[in-house]
Write an enzyme that holds these catalytic residues in place. Sequence first.
Site, mmCIF file in Angstrom:
data_model
loop_
_atom_site.group_PDB
_atom_site.id
_atom_site.type_symbol
_atom_site.label_atom_id
_atom_site.label_comp_id
_atom_site.label_asym_id
_atom_site.label_seq_id
_atom_site.Cartn_x
_atom_site.Cartn_y
_atom_site.Cartn_z
ATOM 1 N N CYS A 1 -5.206 -27.495 13.339
ATOM 2 C CA CYS A 1 -6.372 -28.368 13.498
ATOM 3 C C CYS A 1 -6.014 -29.842 13.321
ATOM 4 O O CYS A 1 -6.665 -30.713 13.903
ATOM 5 C CB CYS A 1 -7.461 -27.956 12.514
ATOM 6 N N HIS B 1 -4.249 -20.919 11.857
ATOM 7 C CA HIS B 1 -5.598 -21.391 11.547
ATOM 8 C C HIS B 1 -6.427 -20.290 10.871
ATOM 9 O O HIS B 1 -7.101 -20.541 9.852
ATOM 10 C CB HIS B 1 -6.325 -21.863 12.808
ATOM 11 N N CYS C 1 -5.824 -27.254 8.462
ATOM 12 C CA CYS C 1 -4.566 -26.573 8.763
ATOM 13 C C CYS C 1 -3.728 -27.351 9.779
ATOM 14 O O CYS C 1 -4.213 -28.274 10.432
ATOM 15 C CB CYS C 1 -4.834 -25.154 9.274
ATOM 16 N N CYS D 1 -11.470 -28.077 9.261
ATOM 17 C CA CYS D 1 -10.280 -27.382 8.762
ATOM 18 C C CYS D 1 -9.112 -28.348 8.613
ATOM 19 O O CYS D 1 -8.928 -29.264 9.428
ATOM 20 C CB CYS D 1 -9.907 -26.238 9.707
ATOM 21 N N ASP E 1 -7.590 -7.684 1.492
ATOM 22 C CA ASP E 1 -6.551 -7.841 2.510
ATOM 23 C C ASP E 1 -7.080 -7.310 3.824
ATOM 24 O O ASP E 1 -7.976 -6.465 3.856
ATOM 25 C CB ASP E 1 -5.283 -7.073 2.142
ATOM 26 N N ASP F 1 0.856 -1.179 0.000
ATOM 27 C CA ASP F 1 0.000 0.000 0.000
ATOM 28 C C ASP F 1 0.897 1.235 0.000
ATOM 29 O O ASP F 1 2.107 1.144 0.169
ATOM 30 C CB ASP F 1 -0.964 -0.009 1.180
#
Length: 375
Positions: A311, A337, A308, A306, A268, A94
Amino acid sequence: MAAIRYELIKKCKQTGARLGRVHTPHGSFDTPVFMPVGTQATVKGMSPDELKEIDAKIILSNTYHLYLRPGQEIIREAGGLHSFMNWDRPILTDSGGFQVFSLGSFRKIEEDGVTFKSHIDGSRHFISPEKAVEIQNDLGSDIIMCFDECTPYPAEYDYAKKSLERTTRWAKRCKEAHKNTERQALFGIVQGGVYKDLREQSAKELVALDFPGYSIGGLSVGEPAELMYEMLECTVPLLPEDKPRYLMGVGSPDYLVEGAIRGIDMFDCVLPTRIGRNGTVMTSRGRIIVRDAKYARDFSPIDPECDCYACRNFTRAYIRHLLKVDEVLGIRLTTWHNLRFLINLMKKVRQAIMEDRLGDFRDEFFENYGYSKKA
């Protein structure tokens, strides 16, 4: 040659949402996409390899913060941001506009640019549109932003109009200052507060300048969700079909899905990492505060649906314990996560677009998450 190219793959027959792909000098990514925020040239708690494991295709860094520390010269000497942080995939930066304007009484806006005091040590600095482009040229990110004035909410009509007109003038100066067009794509930023005619004015003026992509700024700054959606609905149709559209600073699951339905390609937000550090996690059944006492003996994963690392390997009880005793691993796991949850959500959104059922997906997801069906 242009630094980036947008490829439209398909439009959802049910909603009009679009599935696309953005090609950059450091690889391509599919859209709609969520971009993790690495403010200080790092996504808090995550290594580059871990970001790749959760399938992050592009990340964002912050020009204002990197300008102050470690400084654009050091990053330039390191070979640019990709080399400095060991990330070989696309990076978006940005312009620093939002951070500068959020300083309030510590900054002064003039036509030439903005004078401000550092939030770190109070030292005085000046950033102009040309300086913002220079800093981002030194950072070497694939996608860079024009320096804009982020209109606050609420703002009077006259202020919002003067603000967007200054943003347009600054956009022209940014484009004139930007020379590395084959390696970095400069996006214009649509402003105009929550006024439909001002949003339309801003979009038309920026499109006339022919940027390779367009951002929508000044939303998700405190206005009701309905107003944000209304602004998207009047703005997005005015933006070119063959260029990416980026809604800045938006990252809650409902905003991501509703934004995609309204034609947004890129999002974002610091939300997933910020709430993760406070012990809050997003799950397929809504948010939970995993540090709460009721999870002390909960030996299930954060989210059974999930995939990930957190998890697959740990329980709510264990992660709660880590958070309660201030072990760094705790906030690393909640961060891991949350980021994977949003990246996976966007993967499901893309699949729903491909199958012409994004409206149905939204209704199912919202019902499970605890949102009303349509904002």
